[in-house]
Design a protein around this motif. Structure first.
Motif, mmCIF file in Angstrom:
data_model
loop_
_atom_site.group_PDB
_atom_site.id
_atom_site.type_symbol
_atom_site.label_atom_id
_atom_site.label_comp_id
_atom_site.label_asym_id
_atom_site.label_seq_id
_atom_site.Cartn_x
_atom_site.Cartn_y
_atom_site.Cartn_z
ATOM 1 N N SER A 46 57.988 102.729 138.241
ATOM 2 C CA SER A 46 58.596 103.316 137.045
ATOM 3 C C SER A 46 60.005 103.834 137.318
ATOM 4 O O SER A 46 60.837 103.883 136.411
ATOM 5 N N SER A 47 60.300 104.190 138.555
ATOM 6 C CA SER A 47 61.645 104.684 138.880
ATOM 7 C C SER A 47 62.713 103.621 138.612
ATOM 8 O O SER A 47 63.861 103.953 138.357
ATOM 9 N N TYR A 48 62.349 102.349 138.650
ATOM 10 C CA TYR A 48 63.306 101.278 138.352
ATOM 11 C C TYR A 48 63.705 101.298 136.879
ATOM 12 O O TYR A 48 64.798 100.875 136.534
ATOM 13 N N LEU A 49 62.817 101.773 136.002
ATOM 14 C CA LEU A 49 63.150 101.887 134.580
ATOM 15 C C LEU A 49 64.028 103.091 134.304
ATOM 16 O O LEU A 49 64.837 103.080 133.385
ATOM 17 N N GLU A 50 63.857 104.124 135.100
ATOM 18 C CA GLU A 50 64.591 105.370 134.875
ATOM 19 C C GLU A 50 66.060 105.262 135.253
ATOM 20 O O GLU A 50 66.875 106.055 134.783
ATOM 21 N N SER A 51 66.415 104.317 136.096
ATOM 22 C CA SER A 51 67.798 104.159 136.557
ATOM 23 C C SER A 51 68.378 102.856 136.015
ATOM 24 O O SER A 51 67.976 101.776 136.453
ATOM 25 N N PRO A 52 69.302 102.933 135.069
ATOM 26 C CA PRO A 52 69.867 101.708 134.494
ATOM 27 C C PRO A 52 70.445 100.737 135.528
ATOM 28 O O PRO A 52 70.371 99.529 135.347
ATOM 29 N N TRP A 53 70.957 101.241 136.622
ATOM 30 C CA TRP A 53 71.525 100.341 137.622
ATOM 31 C C TRP A 53 70.440 99.564 138.367
ATOM 32 O O TRP A 53 70.729 98.597 139.063
ATOM 33 N N MET A 54 69.155 99.953 138.203
ATOM 34 C CA MET A 54 68.048 99.217 138.825
ATOM 35 C C MET A 54 67.505 98.108 137.909
ATOM 36 O O MET A 54 66.732 97.266 138.345
ATOM 37 N N HIS A 55 67.935 98.085 136.662
ATOM 38 C CA HIS A 55 67.446 97.081 135.720
ATOM 39 C C HIS A 55 67.737 95.663 136.203
ATOM 40 O O HIS A 55 66.951 94.754 135.977
ATOM 41 N N LYS A 56 68.857 95.474 136.879
ATOM 42 C CA LYS A 56 69.192 94.126 137.370
ATOM 43 C C LYS A 56 68.149 93.622 138.360
ATOM 44 O O LYS A 56 67.877 92.430 138.437
ATOM 45 N N HIS A 57 67.524 94.534 139.103
ATOM 46 C CA HIS A 57 66.476 94.138 140.043
ATOM 47 C C HIS A 57 65.213 93.703 139.298
ATOM 48 O O HIS A 57 64.541 92.754 139.705
ATOM 49 N N ILE A 58 64.916 94.400 138.222
ATOM 50 C CA ILE A 58 63.767 94.008 137.394
ATOM 51 C C ILE A 58 64.019 92.622 136.809
ATOM 52 O O ILE A 58 63.150 91.748 136.863
ATOM 53 N N ILE A 59 65.205 92.430 136.273
ATOM 54 C CA ILE A 59 65.549 91.148 135.652
ATOM 55 C C ILE A 59 65.474 90.012 136.671
ATOM 56 O O ILE A 59 64.982 88.923 136.374
ATOM 57 N N SER A 60 65.916 90.260 137.889
ATOM 58 C CA SER A 60 65.904 89.200 138.900
ATOM 59 C C SER A 60 64.484 88.800 139.299
ATOM 60 O O SER A 60 64.268 87.682 139.766
ATOM 61 N N MET A 61 63.510 89.673 139.079
ATOM 62 C CA MET A 61 62.118 89.361 139.431
ATOM 63 C C MET A 61 61.534 88.253 138.565
ATOM 64 O O MET A 61 60.552 87.622 138.944
ATOM 65 N N GLN A 62 62.152 87.965 137.422
ATOM 66 C CA GLN A 62 61.615 86.923 136.556
ATOM 67 C C GLN A 62 61.656 85.554 137.223
ATOM 68 O O GLN A 62 60.910 84.645 136.839
ATOM 69 N N GLN A 63 62.499 85.392 138.242
ATOM 70 C CA GLN A 63 62.563 84.116 138.953
ATOM 71 C C GLN A 63 61.236 83.776 139.614
ATOM 72 O O GLN A 63 60.940 82.608 139.848
ATOM 73 N N LYS A 64 60.444 84.806 139.917
ATOM 74 C CA LYS A 64 59.161 84.598 140.594
ATOM 75 C C LYS A 64 57.985 84.860 139.667
ATOM 76 O O LYS A 64 56.857 84.981 140.128
ATOM 77 N N ALA A 65 58.254 84.950 138.367
ATOM 78 C CA ALA A 65 57.216 85.322 137.406
ATOM 79 C C ALA A 65 56.957 84.206 136.397
ATOM 80 O O ALA A 65 57.869 83.486 135.996
ATOM 81 N N SER A 66 55.703 84.117 135.983
ATOM 82 C CA SER A 66 55.335 83.173 134.924
ATOM 83 C C SER A 66 55.460 83.832 133.556
ATOM 84 O O SER A 66 55.650 83.161 132.552
ATOM 85 N N LYS A 67 55.323 85.166 133.535
ATOM 86 C CA LYS A 67 55.464 85.947 132.299
ATOM 87 C C LYS A 67 55.700 87.397 132.662
ATOM 88 O O LYS A 67 55.503 87.796 133.813
ATOM 89 N N VAL A 68 56.106 88.185 131.671
ATOM 90 C CA VAL A 68 56.406 89.597 131.882
ATOM 91 C C VAL A 68 55.574 90.423 130.904
ATOM 92 O O VAL A 68 55.523 90.113 129.720
ATOM 93 N N LEU A 69 54.934 91.470 131.431
ATOM 94 C CA LEU A 69 54.217 92.425 130.592
ATOM 95 C C LEU A 69 55.041 93.702 130.505
ATOM 96 O O LEU A 69 55.375 94.299 131.528
ATOM 97 N N PHE A 70 55.381 94.115 129.289
ATOM 98 C CA PHE A 70 56.057 95.384 129.055
ATOM 99 C C PHE A 70 54.990 96.372 128.567
ATOM 100 O O PHE A 70 54.443 96.200 127.484
ATOM 101 N N LEU A 71 54.692 97.365 129.373
ATOM 102 C CA LEU A 71 53.684 98.357 129.014
ATOM 103 C C LEU A 71 54.343 99.570 128.380
ATOM 104 O O LEU A 71 55.341 100.080 128.890
ATOM 105 N N VAL A 72 53.767 100.013 127.269
ATOM 106 C CA VAL A 72 54.242 101.207 126.569
ATOM 107 C C VAL A 72 53.066 102.154 126.457
ATOM 108 O O VAL A 72 52.036 101.797 125.869
#
Length: 144
Positions: A46-72
């Motif tokens: 969750s700390s990756y969501l709290e820091s906008p500069w970490m969003h690029k790391h989340i986005i880059s993970m899609q290269q290894k993903a078949s789909k993304v789940l956004f939990l609210v």
């Protein structure tokens, strides 16, 4: 290379619960401060969501993903995702509202689904009660 399901959420317990429902591990998935790869999932702290500069790391993970789940989480006191964040992903995105409350009204569910739409998760949306094991199992079968 195996494609995994990328799980993003502001609540570590929710991310872990969904990952364990997908993985079916013999022991609970341990908590770590970094992105964690398991057999079928990629867990984002969750700390990756709290820091906008970490969003690029989340986005880059899609290269290894078949789909993304956004939990609210429900109830949710603050916005955890930037508007239209799901639109930057090239893989399918699924919005999931997770409630720890047994009974929720339709109005409450609509409010949380609106938040999913603000994130950009408008095609596939689910509302899960964390303590309803059958509901979570059905969800896992649908997203596989």
């Amino acid at each position: 290379m195996k494609k995994r399901i990328l799980i993003i959420g502001p609540n570590r317990q929710h991310v872990q619960a969904i990952a364990e429902a997908i993985e079916q591990p013999e022991r609970p998935i341990r908590k770590v401060a970094n992105i964690m790869y398991t057999n079928d999932t990629i867990l984002v702290p969750s700390s990756y969501l709290e820091s906008p500069w970490m969003h690029k790391h989340i986005i880059s993970m899609q290269q290894k993903a078949s789909k993304v789940l956004f939990l609210v989480p429900y109830p949710n006191r603050k916005r955890s995702y930037p508007p239209n964040f799901a639109h930057v992903f090239q893989v399918p995105v699924i919005g999931v509202v997770i409630s720890e409350i047994e009974k929720t009204t339709l109005a409450e569910q609509r409010a949380e689904k609106r938040q999913l739409e603000e994130i950009g998760c408008s095609k596939e949306q689910f509302f899960l009660h964390l303590d309803n094991i059958d509901e979570i199992k059905d969800f896992v079968e649908k997203i596989r």
